[in-house]
Design a protein around this motif. Structure first.
Motif, short mmCIF file in Angstrom:
data_model
loop_
_atom_site.label_atom_id
_atom_site.label_comp_id
_atom_site.label_asym_id
_atom_site.label_seq_id
_atom_site.Cartn_x
_atom_site.Cartn_y
_atom_site.Cartn_z
N TYR A 1 4.13 41.40 37.42
CA TYR A 1 5.47 41.34 36.83
C TYR A 1 5.56 40.08 35.99
O TYR A 1 5.28 38.97 36.46
N ARG B 1 8.11 38.13 32.90
CA ARG B 1 9.43 38.12 32.26
C ARG B 1 9.51 36.90 31.36
O ARG B 1 9.11 35.81 31.75
N ARG C 1 1.44 47.16 35.22
CA ARG C 1 2.16 46.02 34.62
C ARG C 1 3.63 46.38 34.41
O ARG C 1 3.96 47.45 33.93
N PHE C 2 4.47 45.41 34.75
CA PHE C 2 5.91 45.52 34.52
C PHE C 2 6.30 44.27 33.74
O PHE C 2 6.21 43.16 34.25
N GLU D 1 12.44 46.56 33.76
CA GLU D 1 11.10 46.59 34.35
C GLU D 1 11.12 46.10 35.80
O GLU D 1 10.35 46.60 36.62
N LEU D 2 12.00 45.17 36.11
CA LEU D 2 12.13 44.74 37.51
C LEU D 2 12.63 45.90 38.36
O LEU D 2 12.15 46.12 39.48
N LEU E 1 9.76 48.23 38.97
CA LEU E 1 8.90 47.63 39.98
C LEU E 1 9.46 47.86 41.38
O LEU E 1 8.74 48.29 42.29
N LEU F 1 1.87 41.99 44.67
CA LEU F 1 2.62 41.64 43.46
C LEU F 1 2.13 40.30 42.96
O LEU F 1 2.10 39.32 43.71
N LEU G 1 2.78 37.28 40.28
CA LEU G 1 3.79 36.63 39.45
C LEU G 1 3.29 35.24 39.08
O LEU G 1 2.59 34.62 39.87
#
Length: 184
Positions: A17, A19, A50-51, A68-69, A72, A84, A86
Motif C-alpha cells: 500500500y 499513498r 499493489r494498492f 485504494e485503502l 485493500l 502488508l 508499507l
C-alpha cells in the motif's frame, strides 16, 4: 521423508500500500523500498497486489474516502492478504482514531505488517503500543499541514521557481527560470 514446499505455504497475497498526498509527489520511493524487501525475502512477484492512492491526503480525506485503502481492507477482510508492506505508519493514516481502527482490522485478520522504512519501529501485536506509535503520524500531519498553509500564505498559488498550471487535483508545476532568484 516428505519436505514442505514453502511456496505452497504462501497461498495468500502480499499487499503493497502506497499513498501520496499531492499530484506533485510520486510513489517511486515507496514502491522501491517494497520491491527491495520482496527481493531480499524471495517473495514471488505473482503473490503481490499493489494498492496505490495518488493525490490522496490523509489530512484532508477520511480513510473511508481513500479508494485504494478501501479496496485493500476489502481484500484483507476476505482473507486474501496475509502480509502488508508499507513505507511507514503515516501512509495508513494521519488521524489517531482512524489509525487505531485500521490496526484493529489488521490484528483481527492476523495480517503481518512490515514497514520498509528502516526508521520505523516494527509493527506491534499489542494494540496499546501501536496506539502510542499512532500519535506521531497525526502530529506530523498537523505540522506538515501548518507548514504548507504558512507557505501558501507567503507564496500564494505558486512554488518558487515554478509556474502552476491547473487547479486543485490537476496541478502541474513547470520550471520558470525567471522566478528562481526571487528570494535573496
Amino acid at each position: 521423508m516428505n519436505y514442505i514446499d514453502i511456496k505452497k505455504l504462501h497461498t495468500k497475497y502480499v499487499a503493497i500500500y502506497c499513498r501520496v498526498s499531492t499530484a506533485g509527489q510520486d510513489t517511486l520511493k515507496q514502491i522501491t523500498l517494497a520491491e527491495i524487501y520482496l527481493t531480499q525475502n524471495n517473495v514471488p512477484m505473482d503473490n503481490i497486489i499493489r494498492f496505490i492512492d495518488h493525490n490522496v491526503s490523509a489530512n484532508k480525506l477520511a480513510a473511508r474516502d481513500r479508494p485504494e485503502l478501501q479496496k485493500l481492507l476489502t481484500e484483507i477482510k476476505a482473507g486474501k492478504i496475509d502480509t502488508l508492506l508499507l513505507q511507514s505508519r503515516d501512509r495508513l493514516a494521519r488521524n489517531f482514531y482512524e489509525y487505531i481502527e485500521l490496526v484493529k482490522v489488521l490484528h483481527h485478520f492476523n495480517v503481518n505488517v512490515v514497514f520498509t522504512d528502516s526508521g520505523q519501529p516494527p509493527f506491534s501485536e499489542v494494540l496499546s503500543i501501536e496506539a502510542l506509535y499512532g500519535i506521531f503520524p497525526q502530529f506530523d500531519g498537523r505540522t506538515n499541514a501548518r507548514r504548507t498553509q504558512q507557505t501558501n500564505k507567503r507564496y500564494p498559488n505558486r512554488i518558487l521557481g515554478f509556474d502552476v498550471i491547473g487547479k486543485r487535483h490537476e496541478k502541474r508545476y513547470i520550471p520558470n527560470l525567471q522566478k528562481t532568484g526571487e528570494l535573496k
